[in-house]
Design an enzyme around this catalytic site. Structure first.
Site, short mmCIF file in Angstrom:
data_model
loop_
_atom_site.label_atom_id
_atom_site.label_comp_id
_atom_site.label_asym_id
_atom_site.label_seq_id
_atom_site.Cartn_x
_atom_site.Cartn_y
_atom_site.Cartn_z
N ASN A 57 12.21 8.24 2.11
CA ASN A 57 11.01 8.75 1.46
C ASN A 57 10.35 9.79 2.36
O ASN A 57 10.87 10.13 3.42
CB ASN A 57 10.05 7.60 1.13
CG ASN A 57 9.70 6.78 2.37
OD1 ASN A 57 9.11 7.28 3.31
ND2 ASN A 57 10.09 5.50 2.36
N ASP A 117 12.25 0.31 -0.76
CA ASP A 117 12.24 -0.91 -1.56
C ASP A 117 13.65 -1.45 -1.80
O ASP A 117 13.84 -2.65 -1.98
CB ASP A 117 11.56 -0.65 -2.91
CG ASP A 117 10.08 -0.37 -2.75
OD1 ASP A 117 9.45 -1.01 -1.89
OD2 ASP A 117 9.56 0.49 -3.47
N PRO A 164 14.11 -6.76 2.01
CA PRO A 164 13.13 -7.80 2.33
C PRO A 164 11.71 -7.21 2.33
O PRO A 164 11.50 -6.05 2.68
CB PRO A 164 13.54 -8.26 3.73
CG PRO A 164 14.32 -7.11 4.30
CD PRO A 164 15.03 -6.50 3.13
N LYS A 203 -1.99 -6.00 -5.12
CA LYS A 203 -1.14 -6.24 -3.95
C LYS A 203 -1.85 -7.13 -2.94
O LYS A 203 -1.25 -8.01 -2.33
CB LYS A 203 -0.77 -4.89 -3.32
CG LYS A 203 0.25 -4.96 -2.19
CD LYS A 203 0.63 -3.55 -1.75
CE LYS A 203 1.68 -3.57 -0.64
NZ LYS A 203 2.05 -2.20 -0.21
#
Length: 413
Positions: free
Chosen positions: A218, A287, A313, A345
């Protein structure tokens, strides 16, 4: 026990009420065996008389850059070469700004430019001056250049306010100098809520290999995580930084563990988390990863390629689920409905706090930028605080202040 025997210390005194402590500091340094010569700025002379320092050190006090008697022998160069170390206490906001921007408009700033000796500063100023983004940026510049910071401390100030910005006590600064000049671990310099705490921080992206050439990743630069690590170090914390693959440098006092993949980051975090008082998950962890990584480079034999991915994880939740967990702070990079997703979250992962930012905007790239803005949420009383757009160094200091406040509030309830 280490001392300062035979060490030559140039004590710079800049303007501020804390200058009265410098007289005591000079005596404490001499008691440890140091030879001390004092340089006073014009502002310092408004608070203390040079004769005081001359009487305490037994040496003349240096006041002017263009002193005809001294400059006949290039006095400022001689002073710069004489010193084993330069200690500026108090270091005012003005003095820090001069040093950060390479000014040589008075004797003290000129000496700092003309020396190759280590420079140490003990900041002293009003709490709002200390937390001002300009001061924070100046401190970040100086720290990156190797200038050591002793403090500041936190508490009641001469102006009547309470907060960070107090100059440390002379005995604390003396102990810091002894440690610095004998290459020993620094004693805790701060008395704020994060002083002496162990902080574990993740930063940067992770990379998940496809084959020996390609990977999934990313846009994270790691700048926010590194800024937090440096701000925590300046706040007196002991910092461990688990960093993904980024081209950034961390201060030598920060313990750095370099990793590449999410699984490597999890392993590194779990090896350190039992010592942490605070865990801040800033890293943009991939992810997903491939179910199978190819041993050889995949050739372009077709117009399409299908990759099978499996979830990585969840490092943040793994730490939050620990029975004896630290104070856990997550980060949320959202492209829409920032508060809804961030609070979701926060609750789902049972975090102590979450810092959210709005990414993907043309006018606020975040990942590639040196600035950031955060909305910080915590469960108690549906808490929320906004940190407006500023340099990532400034935002980091503001976030750590909020974390410290919430940790202190938790102790009192």
């Amino acid at each position: 026990m280490s001392t300062l025997t035979n060490k030559k210390i140039l004590l710079g005194v800049s303007g501020g009420i804390a200058a009265y402590k410098s007289a005591i500091l000079a005596r404490r340094l001499i008691d440890e065996g140091a030879t001390v010569r004092v340089v006073m700025t014009q502002g310092a002379q408004a608070f203390m008389q040079p004769l005081t320092f001359q009487a305490l050190t037994g040496n003349p006090v240096h006041l002017d850059l263009l002193d005809p008697a001294a400059e006949a022998a290039m006095g400022h160069i001689e002073l710069a070469r004489w010193a084993d170390a330069i200690l500026i206490a108090p270091a005012s906001a003005n003095t820090l700004a001069r040093l950060a921007h390479g000014m040589a408009s008075d004797l003290l700033s000129t000496l700092c430019l003309a020396t190759d000796a280590p420079i140490h500063v003990a900041p002293a100023m009003n709490r709002l001056m200390w937390s001002n983004p300009a001061t924070i940026d100046n401190c970040a510049i100086l720290s990156k250049r190797g200038v050591s910071f002793f403090g500041p401390g936190s508490g009641a100030q001469a102006c009547g306010e309470v907060g960070s910005g107090r100059m440390l006590e002379p005995e604390e600064i003396r102990d810091q100098m002894i440690a610095a000049m004998n290459n020993e671990p620094s004693p805790t310099a701060n008395n704020g809520p994060l002083a002496g705490k162990q902080l574990l921080i993740t930063a940067g992206p992770t990379r998940e290999a496809i084959d020996p050439v390609r990977y999934i990743s990313n846009h994270s630069s790691g700048k926010m995580g590194f800024a937090l690590a440096e701000a925590a170090r300046l706040a007196g914390a002991m910092v461990t930084l688990v960093a993904g693959p980024v081209a950034l440098q961390a201060h030598s006092d920060i313990k750095r563990i370099d990793v590449v993949s999410a699984e490597q980051m999890l392993k590194a975090v779990m090896s350190q988390v039992d010592k942490a008082d605070v865990f801040i998950s800033v890293a943009a962890v991939s992810d997903y990863r491939l179910t199978e990584v190819m041993d050889q480079k995949i050739k372009k034999n077709s117009t399409e390629m299908t990759l099978t991915l499996v979830r990585n994880p969840d490092i943040l939740k793994s730490v939050a689920d620990l029975p004896n967990r630290p104070f856990v702070v997550g980060f949320a990079a959202e492209t829409e409905n920032v508060e809804v997703h961030a609070r979701g979250k926060l609750e789902k992962k049972a975090l102590d706090m979450i810092a959210a930012n709005h990414v993907g905007q043309a006018d606020n790239p975040v990942f590639s930028s040196d600035t950031n803005a955060l909305d910080v949420y915590w469960p108690a009383d549906n808490g929320h605080e906004h940190i407006p757009s500023a340099t990532k160094q400034s935002v980091a200091h503001s976030l750590l202040d909020i974390i410290g406040q919430q940790m202190s509030a938790r102790k009192t309830t």
